[in-house]
Design a protein around this motif. Sequence first.
Motif, PDB file in Angstrom:
ATOM      1  N   THR A  95       0.501  -1.247  -0.261  1.00 35.86           N
ATOM      2  CA  THR A  95       0.051   0.109  -0.284  1.00 35.86           C
ATOM      3  C   THR A  95       0.460   1.255  -0.254  1.00 35.86           C
ATOM      4  O   THR A  95       2.251   1.014   0.240  1.00 35.86           O
ATOM      5  N   ASP A  96       0.209   2.339  -0.463  1.00 36.80           N
ATOM      6  CA  ASP A  96       0.890   3.432  -0.321  1.00 36.80           C
ATOM      7  C   ASP A  96      -0.452   5.049  -0.583  1.00 36.80           C
ATOM      8  O   ASP A  96      -0.819   4.149  -1.686  1.00 36.80           O
ATOM      9  N   GLN A 100      -5.112   5.784  -3.080  1.00 30.95           N
ATOM     10  CA  GLN A 100      -6.090   6.078  -2.647  1.00 30.95           C
ATOM     11  C   GLN A 100      -6.202   5.245  -1.628  1.00 30.95           C
ATOM     12  O   GLN A 100      -7.184   4.574  -1.243  1.00 30.95           O
ATOM     13  N   GLY A 101      -5.067   4.411  -0.768  1.00 29.25           N
ATOM     14  CA  GLY A 101      -5.264   3.865   0.705  1.00 29.25           C
ATOM     15  C   GLY A 101      -5.729   2.434   0.407  1.00 29.25           C
ATOM     16  O   GLY A 101      -5.703   1.183   0.855  1.00 29.25           O
ATOM     17  N   LEU A 102      -5.835   2.067  -0.942  1.00 26.32           N
ATOM     18  CA  LEU A 102      -6.180   0.445  -1.231  1.00 26.32           C
ATOM     19  C   LEU A 102      -4.795  -0.379  -0.619  1.00 26.32           C
ATOM     20  O   LEU A 102      -3.560  -0.053  -1.060  1.00 26.32           O
ATOM     21  N   GLN A 103      -4.825  -1.949  -0.467  1.00 23.54           N
ATOM     22  CA  GLN A 103      -4.050  -2.016  -0.515  1.00 23.54           C
ATOM     23  C   GLN A 103      -3.998  -3.142  -2.042  1.00 23.54           C
ATOM     24  O   GLN A 103      -4.873  -3.842  -2.276  1.00 23.54           O
ATOM     25  N   PHE A 104      -2.950  -3.930  -1.966  1.00 20.32           N
ATOM     26  CA  PHE A 104      -2.883  -4.375  -3.125  1.00 20.32           C
ATOM     27  C   PHE A 104      -2.300  -6.129  -2.759  1.00 20.32           C
ATOM     28  O   PHE A 104      -1.017  -6.046  -1.749  1.00 20.32           O
ATOM     29  N   GLU A 105      -2.777  -7.017  -2.624  1.00 19.70           N
ATOM     30  CA  GLU A 105      -2.434  -8.077  -2.936  1.00 19.70           C
ATOM     31  C   GLU A 105      -1.200  -9.368  -3.604  1.00 19.70           C
ATOM     32  O   GLU A 105      -1.503  -8.378  -4.429  1.00 19.70           O
ATOM     33  N   PRO A 119       5.675 -11.937  -9.466  1.00 18.24           N
ATOM     34  CA  PRO A 119       4.594 -12.095  -8.631  1.00 18.24           C
ATOM     35  C   PRO A 119       4.168 -10.808  -9.209  1.00 18.24           C
ATOM     36  O   PRO A 119       4.341  -9.509 -10.186  1.00 18.24           O
ATOM     37  N   ILE A 120       2.382 -11.145  -9.384  1.00 18.87           N
ATOM     38  CA  ILE A 120       1.336  -9.894  -9.306  1.00 18.87           C
ATOM     39  C   ILE A 120       0.579  -9.219  -8.640  1.00 18.87           C
ATOM     40  O   ILE A 120       0.926  -9.883  -7.283  1.00 18.87           O
ATOM     41  N   LEU A 121       0.727  -7.584  -8.346  1.00 24.63           N
ATOM     42  CA  LEU A 121       0.142  -6.699  -7.706  1.00 24.63           C
ATOM     43  C   LEU A 121      -1.279  -6.664  -8.225  1.00 24.63           C
ATOM     44  O   LEU A 121      -1.640  -6.171  -9.226  1.00 24.63           O
ATOM     45  N   PHE A 122      -2.091  -6.991  -7.287  1.00 20.84           N
ATOM     46  CA  PHE A 122      -3.825  -6.660  -7.835  1.00 20.84           C
ATOM     47  C   PHE A 122      -4.460  -6.396  -6.295  1.00 20.84           C
ATOM     48  O   PHE A 122      -4.394  -7.046  -5.210  1.00 20.84           O
ATOM     49  N   ASN A 123      -5.708  -5.424  -7.046  1.00 13.36           N
ATOM     50  CA  ASN A 123      -6.708  -5.018  -6.081  1.00 13.36           C
ATOM     51  C   ASN A 123      -7.709  -5.404  -7.079  1.00 13.36           C
ATOM     52  O   ASN A 123      -8.249  -4.585  -7.469  1.00 13.36           O
ATOM     53  N   PRO A 124      -9.147  -6.050  -5.952  1.00  8.95           N
ATOM     54  CA  PRO A 124     -10.440  -5.905  -6.771  1.00  8.95           C
ATOM     55  C   PRO A 124     -10.927  -4.747  -7.164  1.00  8.95           C
ATOM     56  O   PRO A 124     -11.961  -4.503  -8.277  1.00  8.95           O
ATOM     57  N   LYS A 125     -10.607  -3.674  -6.657  1.00  3.66           N
ATOM     58  CA  LYS A 125     -10.900  -2.142  -6.614  1.00  3.66           C
ATOM     59  C   LYS A 125     -10.334  -1.708  -7.634  1.00  3.66           C
ATOM     60  O   LYS A 125     -11.507  -0.601  -8.691  1.00  3.66           O
ATOM     61  N   TYR A 126      -9.056  -1.615  -7.480  1.00  6.22           N
ATOM     62  CA  TYR A 126      -8.077  -1.412  -8.526  1.00  6.22           C
ATOM     63  C   TYR A 126      -7.371  -1.697  -9.875  1.00  6.22           C
ATOM     64  O   TYR A 126      -7.303  -1.175 -11.329  1.00  6.22           O
ATOM     65  N   GLY A 127      -7.771  -3.280  -9.521  1.00  3.32           N
ATOM     66  CA  GLY A 127      -6.683  -4.131 -10.636  1.00  3.32           C
ATOM     67  C   GLY A 127      -5.363  -4.741 -10.469  1.00  3.32           C
ATOM     68  O   GLY A 127      -5.699  -3.995  -9.405  1.00  3.32           O
ATOM     69  N   LEU A 128      -4.654  -4.200 -11.883  1.00  8.16           N
ATOM     70  CA  LEU A 128      -3.730  -4.643 -11.700  1.00  8.16           C
ATOM     71  C   LEU A 128      -3.305  -3.364 -11.612  1.00  8.16           C
ATOM     72  O   LEU A 128      -2.990  -2.517 -12.447  1.00  8.16           O
ATOM     73  N   LEU A 129      -1.891  -3.523 -10.568  1.00  3.06           N
ATOM     74  CA  LEU A 129      -1.449  -1.936 -10.339  1.00  3.06           C
ATOM     75  C   LEU A 129       0.097  -2.598 -10.824  1.00  3.06           C
ATOM     76  O   LEU A 129       0.893  -2.097 -11.847  1.00  3.06           O
ATOM     77  N   ALA A 130       0.858  -4.479 -10.458  1.00  8.51           N
ATOM     78  CA  ALA A 130       2.087  -4.670 -11.789  1.00  8.51           C
ATOM     79  C   ALA A 130       1.565  -6.536 -12.229  1.00  8.51           C
ATOM     80  O   ALA A 130       1.181  -6.721 -11.140  1.00  8.51           O
ATOM     81  N   ILE A 131       2.581  -6.157 -12.967  1.00 12.73           N
ATOM     82  CA  ILE A 131       3.209  -7.310 -13.121  1.00 12.73           C
ATOM     83  C   ILE A 131       4.453  -8.022 -13.258  1.00 12.73           C
ATOM     84  O   ILE A 131       5.273  -6.556 -14.264  1.00 12.73           O
ATOM     85  N   SER A 148       9.017   7.843  -8.678  1.00 10.14           N
ATOM     86  CA  SER A 148       8.835   7.631  -7.215  1.00 10.14           C
ATOM     87  C   SER A 148       8.707   6.021  -6.577  1.00 10.14           C
ATOM     88  O   SER A 148       9.029   4.992  -5.918  1.00 10.14           O
ATOM     89  N   LEU A 149       7.483   6.187  -6.989  1.00 10.51           N
ATOM     90  CA  LEU A 149       6.098   4.916  -6.667  1.00 10.51           C
ATOM     91  C   LEU A 149       6.811   3.730  -7.610  1.00 10.51           C
ATOM     92  O   LEU A 149       6.709   2.690  -7.122  1.00 10.51           O
ATOM     93  N   THR A 150       6.681   4.311  -8.820  1.00  8.76           N
ATOM     94  CA  THR A 150       7.056   2.585  -9.710  1.00  8.76           C
ATOM     95  C   THR A 150       8.297   2.117  -8.888  1.00  8.76           C
ATOM     96  O   THR A 150       8.248   0.931  -8.891  1.00  8.76           O
ATOM     97  N   GLU A 151       9.455   2.928  -8.870  1.00  2.00           N
ATOM     98  CA  GLU A 151      10.692   2.503  -8.238  1.00  2.00           C
ATOM     99  C   GLU A 151      10.340   1.551  -6.926  1.00  2.00           C
ATOM    100  O   GLU A 151      10.530   0.764  -6.810  1.00  2.00           O
ATOM    101  N   LEU A 152       9.395   2.546  -6.280  1.00  5.70           N
ATOM    102  CA  LEU A 152       8.928   1.111  -5.332  1.00  5.70           C
ATOM    103  C   LEU A 152       8.179   0.195  -5.691  1.00  5.70           C
ATOM    104  O   LEU A 152       8.567  -0.795  -4.310  1.00  5.70           O
ATOM    105  N   ILE A 153       7.269   0.203  -6.834  1.00  2.00           N
ATOM    106  CA  ILE A 153       6.848  -1.051  -6.198  1.00  2.00           C
ATOM    107  C   ILE A 153       7.479  -1.881  -7.234  1.00  2.00           C
ATOM    108  O   ILE A 153       7.607  -3.181  -6.184  1.00  2.00           O
TER     109      ILE A 153
END
Length: 159
Positions: A95-96, A100-105, A119-131, A148-153
């Motif tokens: 999360t970051d 939007q305060g969402l948590q990605f599994e 791994p894949i980072l995903f949230n059902p409200k947002y969709g795909l964050l990263a593959i 900066s957020l991309t580097e953190l992810i």
Amino acid sequence: MKKLFAYILTLVICFGCSENKTEWSAEKNATIVFGAEPKNEKFNLTFNKTENSLDFKYVNQIDTEKTIEIRKIIDTDTLLFGFDKFIKTDKKNFTDSKLQGLQFEFYDTIDYADDATGPILFNPKYGLLAINNVYGPTIIFLDERNDSLTELIIKKLNE
């Protein structure tokens, strides 16, 4: 008359913003990391909720052959991506505040291989964050470009 119009407009907006919408679309910025210099491309995201799944389709605005489809099976810990099945891991959610305060599994493939996607980072409200892909491109989907957020992810994907 103005009060009635304002009331009706408020109701329309409230119902239009319902989280139970079965279809919606958005534009996503994708940072594609493969090689020395990351590339930024725009994708159109369409979402469709069925009785059994949440379907996310990302189509590149320039090259429509660059399409990514993710299906989240409702009431399970399963994602389908291509021909592979991914299962939610017990790794701490990402999360970051800029998300939007969402948590990605985190999801990993069942059929592990050295060159497997994940791994894949995903949230059902947002969709795909990263593959993440060890031998191919790693793709980060954000509403707006944020280096900066991309580097953190990417760092979290590789931990």
